[in-house]
Design a protein around this motif. Structure first.
Motif, PDB file in Angstrom:
ATOM      1  N   GLY A 171       0.835  -1.187   0.000  1.00 27.79           N
ATOM      2  CA  GLY A 171       0.000   0.000   0.000  1.00 27.79           C
ATOM      3  C   GLY A 171       0.878   1.248   0.000  1.00 27.79           C
ATOM      4  O   GLY A 171       2.112   1.168  -0.040  1.00 27.79           O
ATOM      5  N   GLU A 172       0.237   2.389   0.035  1.00 31.19           N
ATOM      6  CA  GLU A 172       0.989   3.641   0.120  1.00 31.19           C
ATOM      7  C   GLU A 172       1.733   3.683   1.458  1.00 31.19           C
ATOM      8  O   GLU A 172       1.250   3.158   2.462  1.00 31.19           O
ATOM      9  N   PRO A 173       2.923   4.287   1.498  1.00 27.67           N
ATOM     10  CA  PRO A 173       3.691   4.303   2.743  1.00 27.67           C
ATOM     11  C   PRO A 173       2.922   4.958   3.879  1.00 27.67           C
ATOM     12  O   PRO A 173       2.291   6.002   3.685  1.00 27.67           O
ATOM     13  N   PHE A 174       2.974   4.347   5.038  1.00 30.72           N
ATOM     14  CA  PHE A 174       2.283   4.892   6.205  1.00 30.72           C
ATOM     15  C   PHE A 174       3.212   5.887   6.894  1.00 30.72           C
ATOM     16  O   PHE A 174       4.395   5.601   7.113  1.00 30.72           O
ATOM     17  N   PRO A 175       2.723   7.077   7.242  1.00 36.85           N
ATOM     18  CA  PRO A 175       3.593   8.071   7.877  1.00 36.85           C
ATOM     19  C   PRO A 175       3.975   7.672   9.299  1.00 36.85           C
ATOM     20  O   PRO A 175       3.110   7.303  10.100  1.00 36.85           O
ATOM     21  N   VAL A 176       5.254   7.708   9.588  1.00 36.66           N
ATOM     22  CA  VAL A 176       5.735   7.428  10.940  1.00 36.66           C
ATOM     23  C   VAL A 176       6.649   8.568  11.377  1.00 36.66           C
ATOM     24  O   VAL A 176       7.239   9.259  10.546  1.00 36.66           O
ATOM     25  N   GLY A 177       6.781   8.738  12.676  1.00 36.08           N
ATOM     26  CA  GLY A 177       7.580   9.819  13.218  1.00 36.08           C
ATOM     27  C   GLY A 177       9.070   9.523  13.238  1.00 36.08           C
ATOM     28  O   GLY A 177       9.513   8.403  12.951  1.00 36.08           O
ATOM     29  N   ALA A 178       9.843  10.532  13.610  1.00 37.81           N
ATOM     30  CA  ALA A 178      11.299  10.405  13.649  1.00 37.81           C
ATOM     31  C   ALA A 178      11.752   9.359  14.662  1.00 37.81           C
ATOM     32  O   ALA A 178      12.835   8.790  14.528  1.00 37.81           O
ATOM     33  N   GLY A 179      10.930   9.092  15.675  1.00 38.81           N
ATOM     34  CA  GLY A 179      11.310   8.122  16.693  1.00 38.81           C
ATOM     35  C   GLY A 179      10.916   6.695  16.380  1.00 38.81           C
ATOM     36  O   GLY A 179      11.063   5.810  17.231  1.00 38.81           O
ATOM     37  N   ALA A 180      10.433   6.431  15.166  1.00 37.58           N
ATOM     38  CA  ALA A 180      10.009   5.075  14.797  1.00 37.58           C
ATOM     39  C   ALA A 180      11.196   4.126  14.809  1.00 37.58           C
ATOM     40  O   ALA A 180      12.319   4.495  14.453  1.00 37.58           O
ATOM     41  N   THR A 181      10.952   2.882  15.209  1.00 36.88           N
ATOM     42  CA  THR A 181      11.999   1.867  15.197  1.00 36.88           C
ATOM     43  C   THR A 181      12.271   1.412  13.773  1.00 36.88           C
ATOM     44  O   THR A 181      11.486   1.683  12.851  1.00 36.88           O
ATOM     45  N   ALA A 182      13.361   0.674  13.600  1.00 36.74           N
ATOM     46  CA  ALA A 182      13.699   0.167  12.269  1.00 36.74           C
ATOM     47  C   ALA A 182      12.596  -0.732  11.732  1.00 36.74           C
ATOM     48  O   ALA A 182      12.251  -0.681  10.546  1.00 36.74           O
ATOM     49  N   PHE A 183      12.011  -1.567  12.595  1.00 36.32           N
ATOM     50  CA  PHE A 183      10.960  -2.469  12.133  1.00 36.32           C
ATOM     51  C   PHE A 183       9.677  -1.703  11.838  1.00 36.32           C
ATOM     52  O   PHE A 183       8.952  -2.030  10.884  1.00 36.32           O
ATOM     53  N   GLU A 184       9.369  -0.690  12.623  1.00 39.08           N
ATOM     54  CA  GLU A 184       8.197   0.141  12.331  1.00 39.08           C
ATOM     55  C   GLU A 184       8.348   0.807  10.968  1.00 39.08           C
ATOM     56  O   GLU A 184       7.372   0.954  10.229  1.00 39.08           O
ATOM     57  N   ARG A 185       9.564   1.182  10.619  1.00 38.29           N
ATOM     58  CA  ARG A 185       9.798   1.772   9.298  1.00 38.29           C
ATOM     59  C   ARG A 185       9.619   0.742   8.189  1.00 38.29           C
ATOM     60  O   ARG A 185       9.110   1.058   7.100  1.00 38.29           O
ATOM     61  N   VAL A 186      10.030  -0.489   8.445  1.00 36.67           N
ATOM     62  CA  VAL A 186       9.801  -1.566   7.478  1.00 36.67           C
ATOM     63  C   VAL A 186       8.302  -1.750   7.252  1.00 36.67           C
ATOM     64  O   VAL A 186       7.824  -1.844   6.117  1.00 36.67           O
ATOM     65  N   LEU A 187       7.547  -1.821   8.347  1.00 37.35           N
ATOM     66  CA  LEU A 187       6.096  -1.992   8.237  1.00 37.35           C
ATOM     67  C   LEU A 187       5.474  -0.827   7.475  1.00 37.35           C
ATOM     68  O   LEU A 187       4.599  -1.017   6.621  1.00 37.35           O
ATOM     69  N   ALA A 188       5.925   0.391   7.777  1.00 41.61           N
ATOM     70  CA  ALA A 188       5.365   1.584   7.138  1.00 41.61           C
ATOM     71  C   ALA A 188       5.634   1.595   5.643  1.00 41.61           C
ATOM     72  O   ALA A 188       4.775   2.006   4.849  1.00 41.61           O
ATOM     73  N   VAL A 189       6.817   1.146   5.226  1.00 39.69           N
ATOM     74  CA  VAL A 189       7.159   1.088   3.804  1.00 39.69           C
ATOM     75  C   VAL A 189       6.188   0.190   3.048  1.00 39.69           C
ATOM     76  O   VAL A 189       5.825   0.450   1.896  1.00 39.69           O
ATOM     77  N   THR A 190       5.723  -0.878   3.693  1.00 38.59           N
ATOM     78  CA  THR A 190       4.799  -1.813   3.045  1.00 38.59           C
ATOM     79  C   THR A 190       3.360  -1.314   3.072  1.00 38.59           C
ATOM     80  O   THR A 190       2.462  -1.975   2.538  1.00 38.59           O
ATOM     81  N   GLY A 191       3.125  -0.166   3.703  1.00 38.81           N
ATOM     82  CA  GLY A 191       1.785   0.383   3.780  1.00 38.81           C
ATOM     83  C   GLY A 191       1.035   0.048   5.053  1.00 38.81           C
ATOM     84  O   GLY A 191      -0.158   0.342   5.174  1.00 38.81           O
TER      85      GLY A 191
END
Length: 202
Positions: free
Chosen positions: A171-191
């Motif tokens: 899906g479209e990337p989910f917005p996450v904050g500067a304090g997001a963990t590496a795995f949260e960023r992985v999840l966000a990239v997948t939507g």
């Protein structure tokens, strides 16, 4: 030194297995973070991925056109072998690790798209890890991904994301904050929304 795909898959499977084994038959119809799948559908999809990427490691044909019902019998009770799919998931992930540990599995290209074999290995690694999180969130289970796996899949999934969105896989990337963990960023990239929680029972 770059870690072997088989070693990373073994680590990822070790985190995914308790999640799958802990799923109750009564949860198979529950929602997941993947809107198109309930728990049963996501399990069937993950089984299909694990089996087909064994074939890709061996440079054999993979068939993603149909999604077999690997979780069959789950509604029929223990006497009909309702737990067999939990055992089989362990067996198939072990075969996946073995397939990618074979000499030459990470070399050259593979699959109909002719992608580098290691890229394909990172794709199944990402699926195994992200879908384990999906299933954990859907069933109220704790899931802590292997840090080495997260480090390995992060850049690869980010690079594949534009094409994956074209193919409606991400899906479209989910917005996450500067304090997001590496795995949260992985999840966000997948939507995915890293904060997704299963709906509360009424």
């Amino acid at each position: 030194m770059t870690q072997k795909i088989s070693e990373l898959l073994e680590a990822a499977a070790g985190r995914a297995l308790p999640v799958v084994r802990g799923i109750d038959d009564g949860q198979l119809g529950d929602r997941t973070p993947c809107d198109e799948y309930d728990v049963r559908g996501l399990l069937n999809h993950l089984f299909q991925v694990v089996v087909n990427f064994q074939a890709l490691a061996a440079r054999e044909e993979a068939d993603f056109s149909q999604e077999p019902d690997f979780v069959r019998g789950a509604d029929a009770g223990a006497d009909a072998g309702s737990g067999d799919w939990r055992r089989r998931f362990g067996e198939e992930t072990a075969r996946l690790v073995e397939a990618w540990d074979a000499p030459g599995a990470e070399e050259g290209t593979a699959g109909q798209m002719g992608l580098p074999a290691r890229t394909l290995g990172l794709m199944v690694l990402g699926d195994l890890t992200v879908h384990a999180w999906d299933l954990a969130r859907a069933t109220g289970t704790e899931f802590d991904p292997d840090p080495g796996v997260v480090e390995a899949v992060g850049p690869g999934l980010a690079a594949l994301a534009p094409k994956a969105r074209e193919m409606k896989v991400f899906g479209e990337p989910f917005p996450v904050g500067a304090g997001a963990t590496a795995f949260e960023r992985v999840l966000a990239v997948t939507g995915r929304d890293p904060g997704w929680r299963r709906p509360r029972s009424r």
